[in-house]
Design a protein around this motif. Structure first.
Motif, PDB file in Angstrom:
ATOM      1  N   HIS A 122     -36.559  27.348 -98.796  1.00 58.71           N
ATOM      2  CA  HIS A 122     -35.291  26.641 -98.937  1.00 58.71           C
ATOM      3  C   HIS A 122     -34.689  26.500-100.266  1.00 58.71           C
ATOM      4  CE1 HIS A 122     -31.508  25.745 -96.831  1.00 58.71           C
ATOM      5  NE2 HIS A 122     -31.503  24.565 -97.328  1.00 58.71           N
ATOM      6  N   ARG A 141     -31.458  28.172-101.938  1.00 55.29           N
ATOM      7  CA  ARG A 141     -30.407  27.440-102.485  1.00 55.29           C
ATOM      8  C   ARG A 141     -30.168  27.868-104.097  1.00 55.29           C
ATOM      9  NH1 ARG A 141     -26.661  26.293 -99.468  1.00 55.29           N
ATOM     10  NH2 ARG A 141     -26.187  24.437-100.941  1.00 55.29           N
ATOM     11  N   THR A 157     -28.999  32.020-104.264  1.00 57.21           N
ATOM     12  CA  THR A 157     -27.886  32.517-103.559  1.00 57.21           C
ATOM     13  C   THR A 157     -27.224  31.249-102.653  1.00 57.21           C
ATOM     14  OG1 THR A 157     -28.995  33.240-101.892  1.00 57.21           O
ATOM     15  CG2 THR A 157     -28.740  34.687-103.251  1.00 57.21           C
ATOM     16  N   PRO A 158     -26.784  30.166-103.571  1.00 57.40           N
ATOM     17  CA  PRO A 158     -26.132  29.164-102.955  1.00 57.40           C
ATOM     18  C   PRO A 158     -25.113  29.313-101.634  1.00 57.40           C
ATOM     19  CG  PRO A 158     -25.424  28.986-105.229  1.00 57.40           C
ATOM     20  CD  PRO A 158     -26.550  30.191-104.912  1.00 57.40           C
ATOM     21  N   ALA A 163     -27.180  31.640 -98.710  1.00 56.25           N
ATOM     22  CA  ALA A 163     -28.627  31.115 -98.028  1.00 56.25           C
ATOM     23  C   ALA A 163     -28.527  30.683 -96.862  1.00 56.25           C
ATOM     24  CB  ALA A 163     -29.057  29.955 -99.112  1.00 56.25           C
ATOM     25  N   ASP A 199     -29.295  28.177 -93.464  1.00 57.88           N
ATOM     26  CA  ASP A 199     -29.375  26.745 -93.241  1.00 57.88           C
ATOM     27  C   ASP A 199     -31.040  26.720 -93.409  1.00 57.88           C
ATOM     28  OD1 ASP A 199     -30.243  27.189 -90.498  1.00 57.88           O
ATOM     29  OD2 ASP A 199     -28.074  26.810 -90.048  1.00 57.88           O
ATOM     30  N   THR A 259     -34.060  29.127 -92.052  1.00 57.49           N
ATOM     31  CA  THR A 259     -35.240  29.225 -93.287  1.00 57.49           C
ATOM     32  C   THR A 259     -36.571  28.985 -92.589  1.00 57.49           C
ATOM     33  OG1 THR A 259     -33.541  28.586 -95.046  1.00 57.49           O
ATOM     34  CG2 THR A 259     -35.916  28.679 -95.612  1.00 57.49           C
TER      35      THR A 259
END
Length: 289
Positions: A198, A202, A205-206, A209, A211, A215
């Motif tokens: 995660h 993040r 690719t914030p 991505a 949640d 993930t």
């Protein structure tokens, strides 16, 4: 590690690990050039620390179960053996990793060798089974995850009374508490790995991505598939391919490849880094004596 062929196998494993990483780098050179690597420095460093914690928990469970099965207190030599042989779990693969650890303990006694192999099977199966609640959590929510975990606890009861082949050992040496504790520790490993994944997603690719729960489910699915491919060296990239396939629709092929590569790098470098630190600690301790 006293067996010469095991020492050479570990060295080959290290070289093969670097070779595999190099192949990924060459194959995905175009995608890697477009990545802002400065954004990944902190997630990668945190990933190495979290991986060290996960590896320590896994080692503690293995050593404790081995101690119970052999009815002997664990020693620092068991810690050294675990970390020195752990690299073979990635390369050449799970069967050789299990057999290699059993071969090391054969020098102690045939009973210790059989116990080492039995606990390695318990570890392999426990890690796969403990991934199921994470898969259920990401796909169906907390209720399904709790139900899956409770079902796993129920499975422990008949599992303890399952008799191994005649020359082996019986799992009823383990108490329900010891196996339940092992299961919880394996669950925490999936948690730590999901955090690593995660953090990378993040950072890269914030906006796209998934949640954290999704993930965790993605990692569990790719990890379970890879663990089931026991005869493939290091899963032969199965985890990476499945991870790319699961992430591609969300973050795109290029970023999915980068994330899969970084997870491979963190895990491989983590094995070597923490194994080397344990080896140095034992070497310095022996020299002081």
């Amino acid at each position: 590690m006293k067996s010469p062929w095991l020492r050479w196998l570990s060295r080959i494993a290290v070289l093969a690990s670097f070779g595999l990483i190099g192949w990924f780098l060459w194959k995905n050179a175009d995608e890697l050039r477009g990545v802002d690597w400065d954004l990944l420095t902190v997630p990668v460093l945190l990933g190495l620390l979290l991986y060290g914690l996960a590896l320590g928990l896994q080692g503690a469970v293995w050593i404790e179960l081995f101690s119970i099965l052999t009815s002997t207190p664990w020693t620092l030599e068991d810690v050294k053996t675990y970390f020195m042989t752990h690299l073979m779990r990635r390369l050449p693969g799970a069967p050789w990793y299990m057999a290699g650890r059993a071969a090391v303990y054969r020098e102690r006694s045939p009973e210790a060798s059989r116990a080492a192999l039995a606990v390695s099977f318990v570890e392999w199966g426990g890690i796969i089974l403990s991934g199921l609640p994470w898969l259920a959590l990401g796909c169906w929510g907390w209720g399904a995850a709790v139900l899956a975990f409770c079902l796993l606890l129920l499975v422990i009861v008949p599992l303890r009374h399952w008799k191994w082949p005649r020359r082996w050992v019986a799992l009823d040496h383990f108490s329900f508490r010891s196996l339940a504790t092992a299961l919880v520790m394996y669950e925490s490993q999936w948690l730590l790995a999901a955090i690593i994944l995660h953090l990378l997603l993040r950072a890269l690719t914030p906006a796209y991505a998934p949640d954290f729960l999704e993930t965790g489910a993605i990692w569990a699915m790719s990890g379970i598939v890879s663990s089931l491919a026991v005869f493939a060296p290091a899963g032969l990239g199965i985890r990476e391919l499945s991870l790319v396939g699961l992430l591609e629709s969300t973050i795109g092929l290029s970023y999915a490849m980068v994330v899969a590569l970084l997870m491979r790098v963190i895990f491989t470098i983590g094995d070597m880094l923490w194994g080397m630190l344990v080896w140095l600690a034992f070497a310095l301790g022996t020299r002081k004596k």
